[in-house]
Design a protein around this motif. Structure first.
Motif, PDB file in Angstrom:
ATOM      1  N   CYS A 245      -7.908   9.272  35.941  1.00 57.82           N
ATOM      2  CA  CYS A 245      -8.291   7.874  36.166  1.00 57.82           C
ATOM      3  C   CYS A 245      -7.880   7.358  37.535  1.00 57.82           C
ATOM      4  CB  CYS A 245      -7.697   6.985  35.072  1.00 57.82           C
ATOM      5  SG  CYS A 245      -5.890   6.936  35.054  1.00 57.82           S
ATOM      6  N   SER A 246      -7.005   8.068  38.229  1.00 54.18           N
ATOM      7  CA  SER A 246      -6.607   7.643  39.569  1.00 54.18           C
ATOM      8  C   SER A 246      -7.706   7.871  40.597  1.00 54.18           C
ATOM      9  CB  SER A 246      -5.343   8.395  40.003  1.00 54.18           C
ATOM     10  OG  SER A 246      -5.600   9.803  40.054  1.00 54.18           O
ATOM     11  N   THR A 247      -8.748   8.594  40.215  1.00 50.82           N
ATOM     12  CA  THR A 247      -9.841   8.901  41.136  1.00 50.82           C
ATOM     13  C   THR A 247     -11.071   8.039  40.846  1.00 50.82           C
ATOM     14  OG1 THR A 247     -10.979  10.590  39.800  1.00 50.82           O
ATOM     15  CG2 THR A 247      -9.037  11.289  41.033  1.00 50.82           C
ATOM     16  N   ASP A 248     -11.942   7.933  41.830  1.00 52.68           N
ATOM     17  CA  ASP A 248     -13.224   7.236  41.646  1.00 52.68           C
ATOM     18  C   ASP A 248     -14.183   8.050  40.787  1.00 52.68           C
ATOM     19  OD1 ASP A 248     -12.302   5.234  43.296  1.00 52.68           O
ATOM     20  OD2 ASP A 248     -13.420   5.914  45.063  1.00 52.68           O
ATOM     21  N   ASP A 249     -13.842   9.317  40.525  1.00 63.97           N
ATOM     22  CA  ASP A 249     -14.756  10.235  39.868  1.00 63.97           C
ATOM     23  C   ASP A 249     -14.508  10.393  38.373  1.00 63.97           C
ATOM     24  OD1 ASP A 249     -16.372  11.281  42.176  1.00 63.97           O
ATOM     25  OD2 ASP A 249     -14.366  11.737  42.904  1.00 63.97           O
ATOM     26  N   TYR A 250     -13.672   9.553  37.811  1.00 67.75           N
ATOM     27  CA  TYR A 250     -13.548   9.476  36.349  1.00 67.75           C
ATOM     28  C   TYR A 250     -14.957   9.268  35.797  1.00 67.75           C
ATOM     29  CZ  TYR A 250     -10.918   7.980  32.111  1.00 67.75           C
ATOM     30  OH  TYR A 250     -10.347   7.850  30.868  1.00 67.75           O
ATOM     31  N   ALA A 251     -15.367  10.082  34.816  1.00 69.39           N
ATOM     32  CA  ALA A 251     -16.756  10.074  34.360  1.00 69.39           C
ATOM     33  C   ALA A 251     -16.814  10.469  32.888  1.00 69.39           C
ATOM     34  CB  ALA A 251     -17.583  11.043  35.196  1.00 69.39           C
ATOM     35  N   LEU A 252     -17.999  10.382  32.309  1.00 67.55           N
ATOM     36  CA  LEU A 252     -18.186  10.719  30.905  1.00 67.55           C
ATOM     37  C   LEU A 252     -18.845  12.078  30.733  1.00 67.55           C
ATOM     38  CD1 LEU A 252     -19.414   7.352  29.309  1.00 67.55           C
ATOM     39  CD2 LEU A 252     -17.075   8.249  29.498  1.00 67.55           C
ATOM     40  N   GLY A 253     -18.294  12.870  29.806  1.00 67.95           N
ATOM     41  CA  GLY A 253     -18.892  14.124  29.393  1.00 67.95           C
ATOM     42  C   GLY A 253     -19.288  14.035  27.928  1.00 67.95           C
ATOM     43  N   MET A 254     -19.885  15.097  27.388  1.00 67.97           N
ATOM     44  CA  MET A 254     -20.392  15.005  26.019  1.00 67.97           C
ATOM     45  C   MET A 254     -20.397  16.364  25.323  1.00 67.97           C
ATOM     46  SD  MET A 254     -23.938  13.177  24.784  1.00 67.97           S
ATOM     47  CE  MET A 254     -25.063  14.486  25.341  1.00 67.97           C
ATOM     48  N   LEU A 255     -20.006  16.348  24.048  1.00 68.45           N
ATOM     49  CA  LEU A 255     -20.166  17.476  23.139  1.00 68.45           C
ATOM     50  C   LEU A 255     -21.185  17.068  22.077  1.00 68.45           C
ATOM     51  CD1 LEU A 255     -16.423  18.419  22.420  1.00 68.45           C
ATOM     52  CD2 LEU A 255     -17.874  19.269  24.271  1.00 68.45           C
ATOM     53  N   THR A 256     -21.957  18.034  21.574  1.00 64.61           N
ATOM     54  CA  THR A 256     -22.980  17.753  20.577  1.00 64.61           C
ATOM     55  C   THR A 256     -22.845  18.712  19.404  1.00 64.61           C
ATOM     56  OG1 THR A 256     -24.517  17.043  22.309  1.00 64.61           O
ATOM     57  CG2 THR A 256     -25.457  17.526  20.153  1.00 64.61           C
ATOM     58  N   HIS A 307     -15.255   0.728  30.967  1.00 54.74           N
ATOM     59  CA  HIS A 307     -14.581   0.043  32.064  1.00 54.74           C
ATOM     60  C   HIS A 307     -14.927   0.736  33.384  1.00 54.74           C
ATOM     61  CE1 HIS A 307     -10.907   2.928  31.584  1.00 54.74           C
ATOM     62  NE2 HIS A 307     -11.563   3.278  32.661  1.00 54.74           N
ATOM     63  N   ALA A 308     -14.826  -0.016  34.477  1.00 52.34           N
ATOM     64  CA  ALA A 308     -15.014   0.545  35.812  1.00 52.34           C
ATOM     65  C   ALA A 308     -14.297  -0.343  36.813  1.00 52.34           C
ATOM     66  CB  ALA A 308     -16.494   0.654  36.164  1.00 52.34           C
ATOM     67  N   ASN A 309     -13.921   0.245  37.924  1.00 55.09           N
ATOM     68  CA  ASN A 309     -13.333  -0.514  39.029  1.00 55.09           C
ATOM     69  C   ASN A 309     -14.435  -1.046  39.940  1.00 55.09           C
ATOM     70  OD1 ASN A 309     -10.434  -0.351  38.721  1.00 55.09           O
ATOM     71  ND2 ASN A 309     -10.621   1.847  39.131  1.00 55.09           N
ATOM     72  N   PRO A 310     -14.261  -2.252  40.493  1.00 60.73           N
ATOM     73  CA  PRO A 310     -15.279  -2.801  41.386  1.00 60.73           C
ATOM     74  C   PRO A 310     -15.184  -2.287  42.825  1.00 60.73           C
ATOM     75  CG  PRO A 310     -13.557  -4.406  41.060  1.00 60.73           C
ATOM     76  CD  PRO A 310     -13.223  -3.245  40.169  1.00 60.73           C
ATOM     77  N   GLN A 311     -14.041  -1.653  43.161  1.00 60.74           N
ATOM     78  CA  GLN A 311     -13.849  -1.173  44.528  1.00 60.74           C
ATOM     79  C   GLN A 311     -13.273   0.233  44.492  1.00 60.74           C
ATOM     80  OE1 GLN A 311     -11.420  -4.027  46.644  1.00 60.74           O
ATOM     81  NE2 GLN A 311     -12.623  -5.759  45.893  1.00 60.74           N
ATOM     82  N   THR A 312     -13.463   0.973  45.566  1.00 65.51           N
ATOM     83  CA  THR A 312     -12.955   2.327  45.639  1.00 65.51           C
ATOM     84  C   THR A 312     -11.431   2.342  45.691  1.00 65.51           C
ATOM     85  OG1 THR A 312     -13.086   4.413  46.860  1.00 65.51           O
ATOM     86  CG2 THR A 312     -13.077   2.399  48.156  1.00 65.51           C
ATOM     87  N   GLY A 313     -10.851   3.414  45.141  1.00 63.49           N
ATOM     88  CA  GLY A 313      -9.416   3.629  45.255  1.00 63.49           C
ATOM     89  C   GLY A 313      -8.536   2.754  44.387  1.00 63.49           C
ATOM     90  N   GLN A 314      -9.082   2.079  43.389  1.00 64.40           N
ATOM     91  CA  GLN A 314      -8.274   1.170  42.564  1.00 64.40           C
ATOM     92  C   GLN A 314      -7.614   1.852  41.375  1.00 64.40           C
ATOM     93  OE1 GLN A 314     -11.276  -1.983  42.055  1.00 64.40           O
ATOM     94  NE2 GLN A 314      -9.991  -3.293  43.326  1.00 64.40           N
ATOM     95  N   GLY A 315      -8.024   3.068  41.058  1.00 65.25           N
ATOM     96  CA  GLY A 315      -7.296   3.901  40.134  1.00 65.25           C
ATOM     97  C   GLY A 315      -7.153   3.389  38.716  1.00 65.25           C
ATOM     98  N   CYS A 316      -5.931   3.555  38.167  1.00 65.61           N
ATOM     99  CA  CYS A 316      -5.681   3.350  36.733  1.00 65.61           C
ATOM    100  C   CYS A 316      -5.166   1.955  36.394  1.00 65.61           C
ATOM    101  CB  CYS A 316      -4.657   4.368  36.246  1.00 65.61           C
ATOM    102  SG  CYS A 316      -5.071   6.086  36.578  1.00 65.61           S
ATOM    103  N   GLY A 317      -5.333   0.988  37.257  1.00 65.83           N
ATOM    104  CA  GLY A 317      -4.738  -0.318  37.025  1.00 65.83           C
ATOM    105  C   GLY A 317      -5.620  -1.314  36.316  1.00 65.83           C
TER     106      GLY A 317
END
Length: 353
Positions: A245-256, A307-317
């Motif tokens: 979560c500290s990165t901008d690249d936190y994303a969703l994956g999926m299992l089916t 959830h998402a951050n509105p700006q880059t580099g905002q991490g887990c806060g």
């Protein structure tokens, strides 16, 4: 849940929730949710709300998110008007005489005539976080007394664990969570175990997923977390969050899996090799993740909350704000979440509102 790896400083925010990961976090820009007319709304729903969760019972939606120090339920008849919903602190460990800190990712369920909340907290022992369970026999989860039922863990495998969610399949219930393979590791994997009742696991824990792909291993540690269940037709989907979560690249994956398969068998699940929901810098959506699902009031539409951050580099806060958008289904029956919509864009309210 996000895997924070920080000791959080709890502060009061004028608007609502509180959780700050670092001193120099700047306040997130907030786009007022007041619609320009009676048929539209704008994201974000609230100025802050990491790890959002929504549960609907009858005509009421119950919203929860990470606050850090307590468990709060916000109640509303219309998800597009969440900001005006009544917010109630329903439980704190201090009130119950229980020593815990860093309460994360609560999820509310109604089982067998009672309410249950699953949440993650550090009980000041045992190498950190565990999943805990609360029970309430009241008709309304914002009233009555919440009773602490204890930690929920697999027998002989009580290891670090967060982000408990419940799967109901083939007449049984299962807990799915993010945990460590052994105490000495920090990598987070997804596990499942059968439940004998809402606060007890039986049998072994089984690993369903670990960070395999490059998009799951950005930041440190490698992470699979925030599992959530979505059912449609003859399929069961396990949508989870990947990368740190500290990165901008936190994303969703999926299992089916098949809706009738044994979810305890790893072979029942197929992992999608690419992420199903990713950042959109142009739309002020960095690190979108830790989602939930709900249907519109009339049952005709499917919606994702994340959830998402509105700006880059905002991490887990606490800059992470809760947002909702409608999603569709592909011809093969898999969900199509699209891309995060822009902050401040007028969106049509969920059908029936």
């Amino acid at each position: 849940m996000t895997s924070y790896r920080h000791s959080f400083l709890i502060t009061l925010l004028a608007s609502s929730l509180a959780l700050t990961a670092c001193k120099d976090d700047k306040p997130a820009p907030y786009v007022p949710n007041a619609p320009t007319n009676s048929t539209t709304f704008k994201n974000p729903l609230l100025p802050a709300g990491p790890d959002p969760w929504v549960y609907r019972k009858d005509n009421t939606y119950y919203y929860m998110s990470t606050t850090g120090g307590d468990i709060t339920i916000r109640k509303t008849a219309k998800m597009s008007e969440l900001a005006s919903g009544v917010s109630t602190v329903v439980w704190t460990p201090q009130q119950a005489g229980i020593n815990q800190r860093d309460l994360w990712a609560p999820e509310l369920y109604s089982f067998d005539g009672k309410w249950y909340i699953y949440y993650s907290a550090d009980p000041f022992c045992c190498a950190g976080h565990r999943v805990h369970v609360l029970e309430n026999a009241s008709a309304d989860p914002t009233t009555g007394t919440w009773v602490y039922k204890g930690r929920i863990a697999s027998p002989n495998q009580d290891l670090w664990a967060i982000d408990g969610t419940v799967l109901e399949q083939n007449g049984k219930r299962y807990l799915i969570w993010s945990g460590h393979e052994i105490e000495a590791t920090s990598e987070q994997r997804l596990y499942i175990s059968e439940m004998s009742n809402p606060w007890t696991l039986v049998g072994p824990r089984v690993q369903l997923s670990k960070p395999d792909f490059s998009w799951e291993t950005i930041g440190d540690p490698d992470v699979n977390e925030g599992p959530e269940i979505l059912k449609h037709g003859d399929k069961t989907f396990l949508v989870y969050s990947a990368s740190h979560c500290s990165t901008d690249d936190y994303a969703l994956g999926m299992l089916t899996a098949s809706a009738t398969a044994d979810p305890m068998l790893p072979s029942s699940w197929t992992k999608t090799p690419t992420p199903v929901f990713t950042k959109n810098p142009a739309n002020q959506a960095y690190g979108p993740g830790h989602n939930g699902f709900f249907q519109s009031k009339d049952g005709t539409e499917d919606w994702i909350i994340y959830h998402a951050n509105p700006q880059t580099g905002q991490g887990c806060g606490n800059q992470r704000s809760p947002r909702i958008q409608k999603f569709t289904w592909n011809a093969d029956g898999t969900p199509n979440f699209g891309t995060p919509v822009a902050l401040g864009t007028e969106l049509k309210k969920p059908s029936g509102e």
